[in-house]
Design a protein around this motif. Structure first.
Motif: not given
Length: 153
Positions: A60-89
């Protein structure tokens, strides 16, 4: 709304010199003066989300994303973890539940669908798909007004 933009090397369209220059110059627009995105994963994320953050943040550092976009990245990571945990269950418990001899869809299937939808949306916002990266880089052109004098000189 036009067709999706393809990579310059993969396009079959005959582009003008100006269009080729615009596409080549798009990456140079990334240097915008904002603070770069945080490299270390935030402490409030769970272990799966932290692992995904670390995996994605390097590219992502190669893209024009900045610290202002961190909340969206954290949201993506949170949903990814929910997806992974739910898939396992769901793999452990199965996609259906038996009650009184009747099969029902497991309630976690809806959670998995919601996580998938949110991952796709946030990934697109962050430029994690080819199409969204192209939209991030290409400059927007102003349309010239069509008038009779301009068409016929």
């Amino acid at each position: 709304m036009g067709r999706k933009i393809t990579l310059l090397d993969n396009t079959k369209k005959n582009l003008t010199k100006d269009e080729i220059e615009d596409r080549k110059a798009a990456e140079r627009l990334a240097g915008d003066g904002f603070v770069e995105i945080q490299i270390t994963a935030p402490n409030h994320l769970n272990p799966i989300a932290k692992q995904e953050y670390k995996r994605v943040v390097q590219d992502i550092q190669k893209l024009p994303l900045r610290n202002l976009d961190r909340a969206v990245l954290e949201n993506y990571c949170l949903w990814y973890s929910i997806f992974k945990e739910t898939s396992k269950k769901l793999n452990d418990e199965g996609m259906t539940i038996q009650e009184d001899g009747v099969s029902f869809e497991h309630p976690l299937v809806k959670t998995l669908e919601k996580a998938t939808k949110n991952i796709k949306a946030t990934a697109s916002e962050l430029g994690l798909t080819v199409d969204s990266r192209l939209r991030l880089y290409l400059p927007k052109k102003e349309k010239e007004k069509d008038d009779l004098f301009g068409k016929f000189g």
